[in-house]
Scaffold this active site. Structure first.
Site, PDB file in Angstrom:
ATOM      1  N   CYS A   1     -24.579 -40.621  -0.841  1.00 23.57           N
ATOM      2  CA  CYS A   1     -24.337 -41.135  -2.181  1.00 23.57           C
ATOM      3  C   CYS A   1     -25.543 -40.776  -3.038  1.00 23.57           C
ATOM      4  O   CYS A   1     -26.599 -40.420  -2.513  1.00 23.57           O
ATOM      5  CB  CYS A   1     -24.202 -42.651  -2.170  1.00 23.57           C
ATOM      6  SG  CYS A   1     -22.782 -43.248  -1.244  1.00 23.57           S
TER       7      CYS A   1
ATOM      8  N   GLY B   1     -21.889 -37.205  -3.970  1.00 21.14           N
ATOM      9  CA  GLY B   1     -20.712 -38.040  -3.796  1.00 21.14           C
ATOM     10  C   GLY B   1     -19.694 -37.766  -4.875  1.00 21.14           C
ATOM     11  O   GLY B   1     -20.037 -37.795  -6.062  1.00 21.14           O
TER      12      GLY B   1
ATOM     13  N   ASN C   1     -27.603 -46.012  -1.375  1.00 23.56           N
ATOM     14  CA  ASN C   1     -27.478 -44.745  -0.650  1.00 23.56           C
ATOM     15  C   ASN C   1     -28.024 -44.985   0.745  1.00 23.56           C
ATOM     16  O   ASN C   1     -29.190 -45.349   0.901  1.00 23.56           O
ATOM     17  CB  ASN C   1     -28.282 -43.656  -1.368  1.00 23.56           C
ATOM     18  CG  ASN C   1     -28.347 -42.347  -0.591  1.00 23.56           C
ATOM     19  OD1 ASN C   1     -29.264 -41.564  -0.793  1.00 23.56           O
ATOM     20  ND2 ASN C   1     -27.405 -42.099   0.284  1.00 23.56           N
ATOM     21  N   GLY C   2     -27.188 -44.782   1.752  1.00 24.31           N
ATOM     22  CA  GLY C   2     -27.620 -45.012   3.129  1.00 24.31           C
ATOM     23  C   GLY C   2     -26.550 -45.735   3.904  1.00 24.31           C
ATOM     24  O   GLY C   2     -25.399 -45.833   3.456  1.00 24.31           O
TER      25      GLY C   2
ATOM     26  N   TYR D   1     -29.149 -29.058   3.914  1.00 24.61           N
ATOM     27  CA  TYR D   1     -27.840 -28.961   3.275  1.00 24.61           C
ATOM     28  C   TYR D   1     -27.641 -29.853   2.045  1.00 24.61           C
ATOM     29  O   TYR D   1     -27.148 -29.406   1.024  1.00 24.61           O
ATOM     30  CB  TYR D   1     -26.773 -29.270   4.332  1.00 24.61           C
ATOM     31  CG  TYR D   1     -25.364 -29.373   3.810  1.00 24.61           C
ATOM     32  CD1 TYR D   1     -24.746 -28.294   3.173  1.00 24.61           C
ATOM     33  CD2 TYR D   1     -24.634 -30.542   3.962  1.00 24.61           C
ATOM     34  CE1 TYR D   1     -23.446 -28.396   2.700  1.00 24.61           C
ATOM     35  CE2 TYR D   1     -23.333 -30.646   3.490  1.00 24.61           C
ATOM     36  CZ  TYR D   1     -22.754 -29.571   2.861  1.00 24.61           C
ATOM     37  OH  TYR D   1     -21.474 -29.674   2.392  1.00 24.61           O
TER      38      TYR D   1
END
Ligand code: SF4
Length: 467
Positions: free
Chosen positions: A10, A36, A111-112, A251
């Site tokens: 995210c 996201g 985020n996580g 990536y």
């Protein structure tokens, strides 16, 4: 990456003290769209009232008119781009999640992924909590609401001391912005300045988008509060060995971002150099799998002296609603996204560089396309080591059984893909490309050694911990 098998987690963004905070947040989310694409949202505050707007789809579609942004008033705002990791992709899980408790309002963007969410949620539900979403981020809000502390910062600290795993967080209250990063520092989070305003974002490309200056990272284990009194920083948690996600460099992150204080483009290029050193080959040209392996391919070309050419063209216009083919025409799925350029590939010894191989099935189809376009030899090079274990820290990966390298040797994968040679960057080689200490990284998906204990499914299994 050829396959849609690993998804970014995210993106989070927050700003305090800017006129048109919501519009700037919209731009920040736009820059973080790669993290996201399932949903986006913004919550803002004018000091009196809190406003929110969120929905499924890309940022541009969720905030399709200026009127929507105009309604998000105030000088404080947080935003979130969602790709679901824990919790389904349903609309109720789109963030920021806004709650009212003890007469106050609080919004969170996460985020996580929490690694003890199963047991925490069970315990909270037994004690009467009613969850509105299936997202693990809501657990943090419930823990905050149950805290007996007086100040929001202390409530947040108490809640975070009970959760485990990966979190880079932004919170909004009526009159403050709070940012927090877990003590391992799994996911990135940066602090910046835009004139008199303070900004936080998952990646610095969001700062560039709005003309903000990158100041520093929010440190692992740090909580930063921005309010009328300025910026205050706290380190309330016990220090642990860092575990920065190395996959961000391979990536996820945009090449024009700085994460973990390193330039993504530079590291990705170096990964290409290292790959060429470890796996040289006699070839006519090197091609990338656009766009994610472009930078590593440039590095491979620079180090090997083999010409970089555009052997694959990517269709950029596949929307979320694209109807994927039925089983009988499944073989076409690689062609929907890529096409091989016959004039470039015909009669050539070709090196193809990709950033990773996940299941291997789509890679195999792409290689078939390259051979059908007339390539004489195909040499596959991968800019990270084989992925053998899934991620529990906010990256959506297939199960261990689905990861081709978890059960096949490199030679078996080479035969499966039908390539002349196959080479992966070694773990040591990958780690040596960074100026940070190699011990500072999480490499669990390559090693199977996790930096934390992890509840797995029912909470029963605890995976081997890294030494
Ligand atoms: Fe990143 Fe892999 Fe660690 Fe997950 S397991 S945090 S993807 S390095």
């Amino acid at each position: 990456m050829i396959e849609n098998a690993i998804h970014e987690e995210c993106g989070v963004f927050g700003i305090y003290g800017a006129r048109k905070a919501a519009e700037l947040t919209y731009l920040g989310l736009y820059a973080l769209q790669h993290r996201g694409q399932e949903g986006a949202g913004i919550v803002s505050s004018d000091g009196e009232k809190v406003y929110e707007h969120k929905g499924p789809d890309l940022v541009n579609d969720v905030f399709a008119s200026k009127d929507i942004l105009a309604k998000l008033k105030g000088k404080i705002a947080i935003g979130h781009n969602r790709y679901s990791t824990t919790g389904s992709s349903s609309v109720i899980n789109i963030q920021p999640i806004l709650i009212t408790y003890k007469g106050k309002q609080l919004a969170i963007g996460h985020n996580g992924n929490l690694t003890n969410s199963h047991s925490l949620r069970n315990r909270l539900e037994k004690n009467g909590s009613i969850f509105q979403t299936t997202s693990d981020s809501e657990i943090i809000l419930h823990l905050i609401a149950r805290s007996r502390k007086k100040k929001v910062k202390d409530e947040i600290t108490e809640a975070l001391s009970r959760v485990k795993g990966a979190y880079s967080l932004v919170f909004l209250t009526k009159d403050s912005l709070v940012a927090a990063r877990d003590p391992f520092g799994f996911r990135p989070l940066a602090l910046g300045r835009l004139n008199n305003a303070w900004v936080v974002a998952s990646e610095t490309c969001a700062f560039d988008m709005i003309g903000a200056k990158y100041l520093r990272d929010i440190q692992p284990g740090e909580i930063v509060v921005v309010d009328d009194g300025g910026v205050s920083s706290f380190f309330p948690f016990k220090k642990v060995k860092h575990a920065f996600c190395i996959f961000e460099f391979i990536y996820f992150a945009r090449p024009d971002s700085i994460i973990f204080q390193e330039n993504v483009d530079k590291i990705r290029r170096r990964l290409g150099w290292q790959l060429a050193k470890e796996w040289p080959v006699d070839a006519d040209l090197v091609i990338s799998v656009p766009d994610s392996s472009n930078t590593a391919t440039v590095g491979y070309s620079e180090e090997s002296g083999i010409k970089y050419d555009m052997g694959l063209i990517r269709n950029h216009y596949i929307g979320r609603t694209f109807i994927h083919p039925d089983q009988e025409i499944r073989d076409l799925d690689a062609r929907i996204k890529y096409n091989a350029v016959r004039g470039v590939l015909k009669g050539k010894k070709v090196v193809i560089v990709d950033d990773s191989i996940v299941r291997g099935t789509t890679s195999k189809k792409l290689i078939k396309m390259i051979r059908q376009a007339g390539a004489k030899e195909v040499h596959f090079r991968v800019s990270c080591p084989p992925i053998i274990s899934p991620c529990f820290y906010g990256v959506d990966m297939p199960t261990k059984e689905e990861l081709i390298a978890s059960s096949k040797s490199v030679e078996e994968i080479r035969r499966f893909l039908d390539v002349d040679t196959l080479g992966y960057t070694s773990l040591e080689g990958m780690l040596s490309m960074h100026s940070l200490h190699k011990e500072d990284f999480c490499v669990a998906c390559f090693s199977g050694k996790y930096p934390t204990r992890v509840e797995y499914n029912s909470g029963k299994y605890v995976l081997e911990r890294a030494k």
